[in-house]
Design a protein around this motif. Structure first.
Motif, PDB file in Angstrom:
ATOM      1  N   SER A   1       0.847  -1.183   0.000  1.00 27.15           N
ATOM      2  CA  SER A   1       0.000   0.000   0.000  1.00 27.15           C
ATOM      3  C   SER A   1       0.884   1.234   0.000  1.00 27.15           C
ATOM      4  CB  SER A   1      -0.903   0.004   1.236  1.00 27.15           C
ATOM      5  OG  SER A   1      -1.530   1.258   1.381  1.00 27.15           O
ATOM      6  N   GLY A   2       0.527   2.221  -0.820  1.00 26.05           N
ATOM      7  CA  GLY A   2       1.315   3.439  -0.878  1.00 26.05           C
ATOM      8  C   GLY A   2       1.247   4.257   0.390  1.00 26.05           C
ATOM      9  N   LEU A   3       0.209   4.039   1.215  1.00 22.27           N
ATOM     10  CA  LEU A   3       0.013   4.845   2.418  1.00 22.27           C
ATOM     11  C   LEU A   3       0.371   4.111   3.699  1.00 22.27           C
ATOM     12  CD1 LEU A   3      -3.400   6.530   1.496  1.00 22.27           C
ATOM     13  CD2 LEU A   3      -1.081   7.407   1.151  1.00 22.27           C
TER      14      LEU A   3
ATOM     15  N   PRO B   1       8.574   3.132   1.346  1.00 20.06           N
ATOM     16  CA  PRO B   1       8.361   4.542   1.656  1.00 20.06           C
ATOM     17  C   PRO B   1       6.912   4.945   1.413  1.00 20.06           C
ATOM     18  CG  PRO B   1       9.309   4.335  -0.513  1.00 20.06           C
ATOM     19  CD  PRO B   1       9.210   2.936   0.033  1.00 20.06           C
ATOM     20  N   LEU B   2       6.574   6.131   1.845  1.00 21.42           N
ATOM     21  CA  LEU B   2       5.260   6.700   1.559  1.00 21.42           C
ATOM     22  C   LEU B   2       5.185   7.009   0.072  1.00 21.42           C
ATOM     23  CD1 LEU B   2       2.671   7.638   3.056  1.00 21.42           C
ATOM     24  CD2 LEU B   2       3.688   9.930   3.114  1.00 21.42           C
ATOM     25  N   TRP B   3       4.129   6.529  -0.578  1.00 19.47           N
ATOM     26  CA  TRP B   3       3.965   6.698  -2.028  1.00 19.47           C
ATOM     27  C   TRP B   3       2.632   7.391  -2.282  1.00 19.47           C
ATOM     28  CZ3 TRP B   3       7.461   5.535  -5.826  1.00 19.47           C
ATOM     29  CH2 TRP B   3       7.018   5.618  -7.145  1.00 19.47           C
ATOM     30  N   LEU B   4       2.678   8.631  -2.736  1.00 18.24           N
ATOM     31  CA  LEU B   4       1.485   9.471  -2.806  1.00 18.24           C
ATOM     32  C   LEU B   4       0.955   9.675  -4.217  1.00 18.24           C
ATOM     33  CD1 LEU B   4       2.557  12.222  -0.244  1.00 18.24           C
ATOM     34  CD2 LEU B   4       1.102  10.221   0.157  1.00 18.24           C
ATOM     35  N   THR B   5       1.477   8.962  -5.188  1.00 14.23           N
ATOM     36  CA  THR B   5       1.053   9.185  -6.572  1.00 14.23           C
ATOM     37  C   THR B   5       0.096   8.105  -7.077  1.00 14.23           C
ATOM     38  OG1 THR B   5       3.071   8.086  -7.333  1.00 14.23           O
ATOM     39  CG2 THR B   5       3.110  10.482  -7.181  1.00 14.23           C
ATOM     40  N   GLY B   6      -0.584   7.422  -6.168  1.00 14.57           N
ATOM     41  CA  GLY B   6      -1.584   6.442  -6.568  1.00 14.57           C
ATOM     42  C   GLY B   6      -0.982   5.135  -7.029  1.00 14.57           C
ATOM     43  N   TYR B   7      -1.818   4.326  -7.668  1.00 15.01           N
ATOM     44  CA  TYR B   7      -1.366   3.012  -8.124  1.00 15.01           C
ATOM     45  C   TYR B   7      -0.225   3.185  -9.122  1.00 15.01           C
ATOM     46  CZ  TYR B   7      -1.326  -1.715  -9.958  1.00 15.01           C
ATOM     47  OH  TYR B   7      -0.942  -2.973 -10.334  1.00 15.01           O
TER      48      TYR B   7
ATOM     49  N   SER C   1       9.810  -5.788 -10.751  1.00 16.57           N
ATOM     50  CA  SER C   1       8.727  -4.822 -10.583  1.00 16.57           C
ATOM     51  C   SER C   1       8.231  -4.837  -9.146  1.00 16.57           C
ATOM     52  CB  SER C   1       7.566  -5.144 -11.529  1.00 16.57           C
ATOM     53  OG  SER C   1       7.960  -4.997 -12.878  1.00 16.57           O
ATOM     54  N   PHE C   2       7.922  -3.653  -8.642  1.00 23.20           N
ATOM     55  CA  PHE C   2       7.321  -3.515  -7.317  1.00 23.20           C
ATOM     56  C   PHE C   2       6.183  -2.514  -7.450  1.00 23.20           C
ATOM     57  CE2 PHE C   2       6.565  -2.473  -2.979  1.00 23.20           C
ATOM     58  CZ  PHE C   2       7.020  -3.549  -2.229  1.00 23.20           C
ATOM     59  N   ARG C   3       4.978  -2.916  -7.006  1.00 22.70           N
ATOM     60  CA  ARG C   3       3.806  -2.061  -7.200  1.00 22.70           C
ATOM     61  C   ARG C   3       3.322  -1.430  -5.900  1.00 22.70           C
ATOM     62  NH1 ARG C   3       1.658  -6.916 -10.371  1.00 22.70           N
ATOM     63  NH2 ARG C   3       3.449  -7.636  -9.180  1.00 22.70           N
ATOM     64  N   PHE C   4       2.918  -0.190  -6.023  1.00 17.33           N
ATOM     65  CA  PHE C   4       2.268   0.519  -4.934  1.00 17.33           C
ATOM     66  C   PHE C   4       0.789   0.656  -5.276  1.00 17.33           C
ATOM     67  CE2 PHE C   4       6.657   1.803  -4.426  1.00 17.33           C
ATOM     68  CZ  PHE C   4       6.825   1.730  -3.052  1.00 17.33           C
ATOM     69  N   THR C   5      -0.051   0.318  -4.310  1.00 16.87           N
ATOM     70  CA  THR C   5      -1.483   0.330  -4.549  1.00 16.87           C
ATOM     71  C   THR C   5      -2.152   1.385  -3.669  1.00 16.87           C
ATOM     72  OG1 THR C   5      -1.986  -1.287  -2.827  1.00 16.87           O
ATOM     73  CG2 THR C   5      -1.397  -2.145  -5.010  1.00 16.87           C
ATOM     74  N   THR C   6      -3.424   1.612  -3.944  1.00 16.04           N
ATOM     75  CA  THR C   6      -4.204   2.552  -3.146  1.00 16.04           C
ATOM     76  C   THR C   6      -5.593   1.975  -2.940  1.00 16.04           C
ATOM     77  OG1 THR C   6      -5.004   4.828  -3.006  1.00 16.04           O
ATOM     78  CG2 THR C   6      -5.006   3.804  -5.181  1.00 16.04           C
ATOM     79  N   ASN C   7      -6.225   2.328  -1.852  1.00 16.86           N
ATOM     80  CA  ASN C   7      -7.585   1.881  -1.586  1.00 16.86           C
ATOM     81  C   ASN C   7      -8.589   2.773  -2.308  1.00 16.86           C
ATOM     82  OD1 ASN C   7      -6.517  -0.039   0.096  1.00 16.86           O
ATOM     83  ND2 ASN C   7      -6.914   1.102   1.973  1.00 16.86           N
ATOM     84  N   SER C   8      -9.709   2.187  -2.690  1.00 12.25           N
ATOM     85  CA  SER C   8     -10.779   2.927  -3.357  1.00 12.25           C
ATOM     86  C   SER C   8     -12.079   2.709  -2.594  1.00 12.25           C
ATOM     87  CB  SER C   8     -10.944   2.462  -4.812  1.00 12.25           C
ATOM     88  OG  SER C   8      -9.744   2.645  -5.536  1.00 12.25           O
ATOM     89  N   THR C   9     -12.881   3.734  -2.559  1.00  5.21           N
ATOM     90  CA  THR C   9     -14.160   3.664  -1.838  1.00  5.21           C
ATOM     91  C   THR C   9     -15.295   4.119  -2.746  1.00  5.21           C
ATOM     92  OG1 THR C   9     -13.034   4.136   0.247  1.00  5.21           O
ATOM     93  CG2 THR C   9     -15.432   4.406   0.206  1.00  5.21           C
ATOM     94  N   LEU C  10     -16.386   3.357  -2.726  1.00  2.00           N
ATOM     95  CA  LEU C  10     -17.595   3.706  -3.480  1.00  2.00           C
ATOM     96  C   LEU C  10     -18.546   4.456  -2.555  1.00  2.00           C
ATOM     97  CD1 LEU C  10     -19.235   3.345  -6.123  1.00  2.00           C
ATOM     98  CD2 LEU C  10     -20.178   1.257  -5.117  1.00  2.00           C
TER      99      LEU C  10
END
Length: 363
Positions: free
Chosen positions: A191-193, A249-255, A318-327
């Motif tokens: 998770s990016g956060l 680290p903290l990743w603030l640019t989304g997925y 490859s290493f991916r940073f993800t973000t949560n999404s809310t409906l």
């Protein structure tokens, strides 16, 4: 050998190779190639071009290029043409003749002509000539480059290639755990956060400081200093560890999908960070042992025979940073948004959507 696809022996001298030798400290580069115009018997007759240099230094990067343009064969060092010879007696020397190709005669061994990088293997003589060193990249083109084209290729690489250092001992490895259950890195998503801890395997100097670095297309960031430890004392030379632990680290640019690298800190140096090589260790300096010396299993071995783990790689990671999404749902009576459902790109799963087995899921 550096690059080859060739058989060279009685009745079959076909294909090509780019290689070097060091007689008496002088480095001799050679490009050998078999062409249609020189083949009178069907067995192949190779053409040669070579040059020698007393200025090739150890632990230094060089750009080597070999060119066949239909009439001449040429060799280049760091963008400069060092030697060029006529490849045959006519103006058009024809196609390259490969082993077991369209020529009906000759005595080539069928199915034995692999393209090899980092070695020259000759099936006709059952011999192999490996390159003892590192290779950054290899490119094979469908058409010949001019001298200006080769110079441009070198100019594209020299500013990053020439100053870079090749650590003799330190390295890190990518391991895909399909064979022995070893994963390096131990996770390829976070998770990016929410910072998460993961590990990579390799050889790390316990007196040095390292970090994990994540390079994205529009944003790059390094972690805090990681912790190097020795998990298997049988295979850690004195003063070295086999595992590096990093916190994302903290990743603030989304997925985002990034490329992971490991960097060593060089305080007081013009180059503050040095990238460690991601590779497979095959020499004693970085901890490799001959099979007769392996009395117990290490992280880079697989199976009861303690052979080199075939899942170790030197390819990019490859290493991916993800973000949560809310409906959200808009409520007329209160005129506000209320959360209805949350989605996370990280979850435990066992479906075919998982990448790296159970570690990364498409959410």
């Amino acid at each position: 050998g550096l690059l080859a696809v060739q058989q060279d022996g009685a009745g079959c001298r076909k294909g090509w190779h780019l290689a070097y030798s060091r007689p008496g400290g002088t480095t001799v580069f050679t490009f050998q190639i078999s062409l249609e115009a020189n083949d009178a018997t069907g067995g192949g007759t190779p053409s040669f071009v070579s040059f020698s240099s007393d200025d090739i230094a150890l632990r230094t990067w060089y750009h080597i290029a070999a060119v066949y343009n239909g009439s001449h064969v040429s060799l280049y060092l760091d963008g400069e043409q060092m030697s060029s010879v006529q490849a045959c007696q006519s103006t058009n020397c024809g196609k390259i003749i490969y082993p077991a190709s369209y020529h009906p005669t000759g005595q080539c061994l069928a199915g034995r002509s692999s393209l090899t990088i980092g070695t020259y293997t000759n099936p006709k003589s059952a011999s192999s000539f490996p390159h003892f060193g590192s290779i950054k990249s290899v490119r094979i083109f469908k058409s010949a480059h001019s001298a200006a084209g080769v110079e441009n290729l070198y100019e594209m690489l020299k500013d990053t290639l020439k100053p870079s250092v090749i650590p003799a001992v330190e390295y890190w490895a990518k391991a895909l755990g399909h064979h022995s259950g070893l994963w390096s890195p131990s996770s390829d998503v976070s998770s990016g956060l929410s910072p998460a801890t993961f590990e990579v395997k390799g050889m790390f100097n316990l007196t040095q400081r390292y970090r994990c670095f994540f390079a994205g297309t529009v944003h790059s960031v390094g972690s805090d200093f990681g912790d190097a430890v020795c998990r298997n004392t049988r295979f850690c030379p004195a003063g070295f560890g086999d595992t590096l632990s990093c916190q994302t680290p903290l990743w603030l640019t989304g997925y985002s999908s990034t490329i992971l690298s490991i960097q060593r800190y060089n305080p007081g140096s013009a180059t503050l960070w040095t990238n460690l090589w991601q590779k497979v260790c095959l020499n004693t300096a970085c901890g490799y042992l001959a099979t007769s010396q392996r009395t117990s299993s290490g992280w880079w071995m697989a199976g009861s025979r303690r052979l080199l783990n075939p899942m170790l790689e030197g390819t990019m990671t490859s290493f991916r940073f993800t973000t949560n999404s809310t409906l959200f749902s808009f409520r007329d009576e209160t005129e506000d948004l209320q959360p209805v459902l949350s989605f996370s790109a990280i979850e435990d799963c066992n479906s075919l959507h998982c990448l790296f087995m159970q570690r990364t899921c498409e959410g």
